[in-house]
Design an enzyme around this catalytic site. Structure first.
Site, PDB file in Angstrom:
ATOM      1  N   THR B 161     -70.657 106.179 -14.706  1.00 28.05           N
ATOM      2  CA  THR B 161     -71.355 107.097 -15.629  1.00 28.05           C
ATOM      3  C   THR B 161     -72.442 106.313 -16.355  1.00 28.05           C
ATOM      4  O   THR B 161     -73.554 106.204 -15.855  1.00 28.05           O
ATOM      5  CB  THR B 161     -70.393 107.770 -16.647  1.00 28.05           C
ATOM      6  OG1 THR B 161     -69.567 106.779 -17.233  1.00 28.05           O
ATOM      7  CG2 THR B 161     -69.541 108.823 -15.972  1.00 28.05           C
ATOM      8  N   THR B 198     -62.804 105.981 -21.443  1.00 29.95           N
ATOM      9  CA  THR B 198     -63.347 106.617 -20.244  1.00 29.95           C
ATOM     10  C   THR B 198     -63.484 105.546 -19.231  1.00 29.95           C
ATOM     11  O   THR B 198     -64.521 105.031 -18.910  1.00 29.95           O
ATOM     12  CB  THR B 198     -64.666 107.349 -20.380  1.00 29.95           C
ATOM     13  OG1 THR B 198     -64.484 108.388 -21.294  1.00 29.95           O
ATOM     14  CG2 THR B 198     -65.085 107.998 -19.068  1.00 29.95           C
ATOM     15  N   GLU B 285     -71.528  99.202 -23.382  1.00 30.41           N
ATOM     16  CA  GLU B 285     -72.781  99.826 -23.801  1.00 30.41           C
ATOM     17  C   GLU B 285     -73.498  98.942 -24.814  1.00 30.41           C
ATOM     18  O   GLU B 285     -72.989  98.695 -25.901  1.00 30.41           O
ATOM     19  CB  GLU B 285     -72.511 101.218 -24.349  1.00 30.41           C
ATOM     20  CG  GLU B 285     -72.136 102.177 -23.223  1.00 30.41           C
ATOM     21  CD  GLU B 285     -71.612 103.525 -23.687  1.00 30.41           C
ATOM     22  OE1 GLU B 285     -71.414 104.379 -22.824  1.00 30.41           O
ATOM     23  OE2 GLU B 285     -71.399 103.699 -24.888  1.00 30.41           O
TER      24      GLU B 285
END
Lengths: 414, 414
Positions: B161, B198, B285
């Site tokens: 993702t 996730t 991230e």
């Protein structure tokens, strides 16, 4: 840019009988900065405090606890420095905090234990106690007579660190036939969370209360205000919330919070404490939005608080608010990991202000993204979660998480 | 920019006997993107899983748990989509996840319960099940014969993702006279934390294990790898870690992890699982640094883990790492609020790699800021805290917190 918060106007800040304030530039960390504040209290004042739950608490917090116990809350002075937190400083830090108290006690001719020390700023560096002691005469010279609104404002400025605005609030209330005054100041913009944060709050009133009531009030006020705000979830080593009752008002001493007078006083103080606490969030590091998180329908207030803090601490939720992105599944996900082990997701509803976003754990059939978007763009937003398993509720206040938060905290010491 | 992580080379990825893989573009959320991956397992394979502890778990997680119990781990296929998490979707989400399994089961002529579904992506939007079902023939056509290294790499790409790099690792081990192969893939870059995030992880081996051993292995591997990494403290609704044993290797079936073969297998699998888990942090991230947080000298591993996670989740600590600022008091403050209620700060030591920063709760007399600065500038840093109250230890891995984290999460859906 603080969220709907402006600097207080000194004409709105009420003097409190029996409270004098002095501010000076001691050069604790930087020159030409008000960094030393003293509160001087007439004899007969009662002071109670609530302090950080951080096990790594700073030297001044340890000394405050000791002194309050030793003098049964009969404190005569507070001394507050910014620029250095005197935390992570071991036995040497305790010695330096005591030295500060000694010096002020000698000036005032009171016992060392009647002085409470407070420090905020950088952690793990030795407190420059000589500079603080050298600055005391100027601070004392500044403390002439009952503190005016302008002096309260200067104190609010004198305790700032990364705050962009001073925070001060006043109110009046009628208690037992007398009109009492309340004035408070607070500081703190990051490292803010329950139990508490590099947060200093001082709430003074001329109301007359017993030491036991003062202690209970300090606890309950902190629970309803400073212990319900969070910026980043970091609990500081130095948090202190202090209630000063100068006991000079004309009403009879309040000896129970269960009386009409006790309830009225608590309610008036709580309104001020809450504004001071919310001001920390409004001025939260990098904040662009003020968010009220209310969780209802829980079995206990404790589980509602868990869920509210999970939402308020989630970096994903906070960045979505920053982006005005109604990525509301992140809120439900946070509720899911809050630690309510037997939570049934099929019972949960979610509202964003008046918009019903999720019903029984799924997207509401009438929910439209543009409605969520409309609310997310506001500067004040209420998130309401209904757990659907009981009658309890709790509320916390927080802000969003922006690029500026990172910038401020990546650059703080430079 | 991932921290010391590069894309896997397909020649390093080992085929696993009995495992076929197909990848297709189903247009789940965006066109022209590999977003549908199927794993096809020969009869006789054993599959075990560990799933998110989030009470608000996604529909596919609920279905996986159901199916695994119903078929006693005898699974024949996995189907994974990105673009949509099918979380916060209520009863309708469960129906759609079941429909996906039905469709694949029909193609394969197996029972619906022998198919496990996985979804990752945006929360609270209906899963476009028609597009997934329509994409299955292409995915199945792609799954020709034992998956090659190139196909494993395509699967690693197919489950991404916000990852910037695919993550895949292989290893060989000698077990009971046979050489077994292990290949795993993982995805996840935000919403990563214990229990889990996730995060999707698939670890396949041809080793031969009983269903009970497979279940125990899945649990222990997750505990030692994926449940020890954190990016932002957000636990996702969809986390799944899956162990596939195709049972085709030439050794005798392992029926206990307490055997020499059991220990050797666990050790080989754990090394791969840990690399896959750490890859999530390296690709976290906005990450610019990879940080190992080790807490020693605790009374229990649990309290060491609490302290390690308090450090690893603190936005103040993480922004200090980002800034290469040895503002190390923030680490001690995080230890202080970790929840070890009887912790004595006077017993705590802190090291940054080889630099002894704090001793007995205070700054080490020989500590020099430039030594801390030197370590903070590295891309790999070990924080070591010694609690000084016992013999237990635990380790977690995390990354720093940068402007890019905010940008990525503020823009994710746009």
């Amino acid at each position: 840019m603080p969220v709907n918060l402006t600097a207080p106007n000194p004409v709105d800040l009420l003097p409190i009988a029996g409270v004098r304030i002095g501010v000076a530039e001691a050069g604790v960390r930087k020159a030409n900065r008000k960094d030393l504040t003293v509160f001087l209290l007439d004899e007969g004042a009662t002071v109670a405090g609530v302090f950080t739950q951080n096990r790594f608490c700073a030297a001044p917090v340890q000394i405050c606890r000791e002194h309050l116990a030793q003098v049964n809350n009969r404190v005569r002075a507070l001394v507050i420095n910014t620029g250095n937190a005197n935390a992570g400083t071991g036995a040497d830090g305790l010695r330096r905090a005591r030295e500060t108290c000694d010096a002020l006690a000698k000036h005032l001719n009171v016992a060392r234990e009647q002085v409470l020390p407070f420090s905020t700023g950088v952690i793990m560096e030795p407190l420059p106690v000589e500079r603080i002691v050298a600055g005391l005469p100027a601070a004392l010279a500044d403390a002439k007579g009952e503190a005016s609104g302008a002096q309260w404002l200067r104190a609010a400025e004198g305790i700032m660190t990364t705050d962009t605005l001073p925070k001060a609030v006043s109110a009046r209330a009628d208690i037992g036939g007398a009109t009492i005054s309340i004035t408070g100041i607070s500081k703190g913009a990051g490292m803010i969370r329950p139990n508490m944060a590099t947060m200093l709050g001082y709430l003074a009133t001329d109301a007359k209360v017993s030491p036991a009531v003062a202690r209970q009030l300090a606890f309950e006020l902190a629970e309803g205000s400073f212990n319900r705000v969070t910026v980043d979830g970091d609990t500081s080593t130095n948090d202190s919330f202090i209630l000063i009752a100068s006991n000079q008002a004309g009403h009879a001493e309040i000896t129970s919070l269960d009386s009409a007078e006790g309830r009225a006083l608590k309610s008036a103080l709580l309104a001020v404490a809450r504004q001071l606490a919310q001001a920390l969030v409004r001025d939260g590091e990098g904040a662009t939005k003020f968010i009220t998180v209310r969780v209802e329908g829980g079995r206990t207030a404790e589980e509602c608080r868990l869920a509210a803090y999970a939402i308020a601490h989630s970096p994903l939720v906070k960045t979505a608010f920053y982006a005005s992105d109604p990525n509301l599944g992140r809120i439900l996900a946070a509720v899911g990991y809050a630690g309510i082990t037997d939570l049934d997701q099929g019972g949960i509803d979610l509202y964003l202000d008046d918009v019903h976003v999720a019903v029984k754990g799924g997207r509401h059939p009438d929910y439209r993204e543009e409605d969520g978007q409309r609310v997310m763009k506001q500067s004040e937003i209420t998130v309401r979660v209904v757990l659907g398993r009981g009658q309890a509720a709790d509320t916390v206040w927080t802000c969003d998480f922006s690029h500026d938060y990172v910038s401020i905290n990546a650059d703080y010491r430079s």
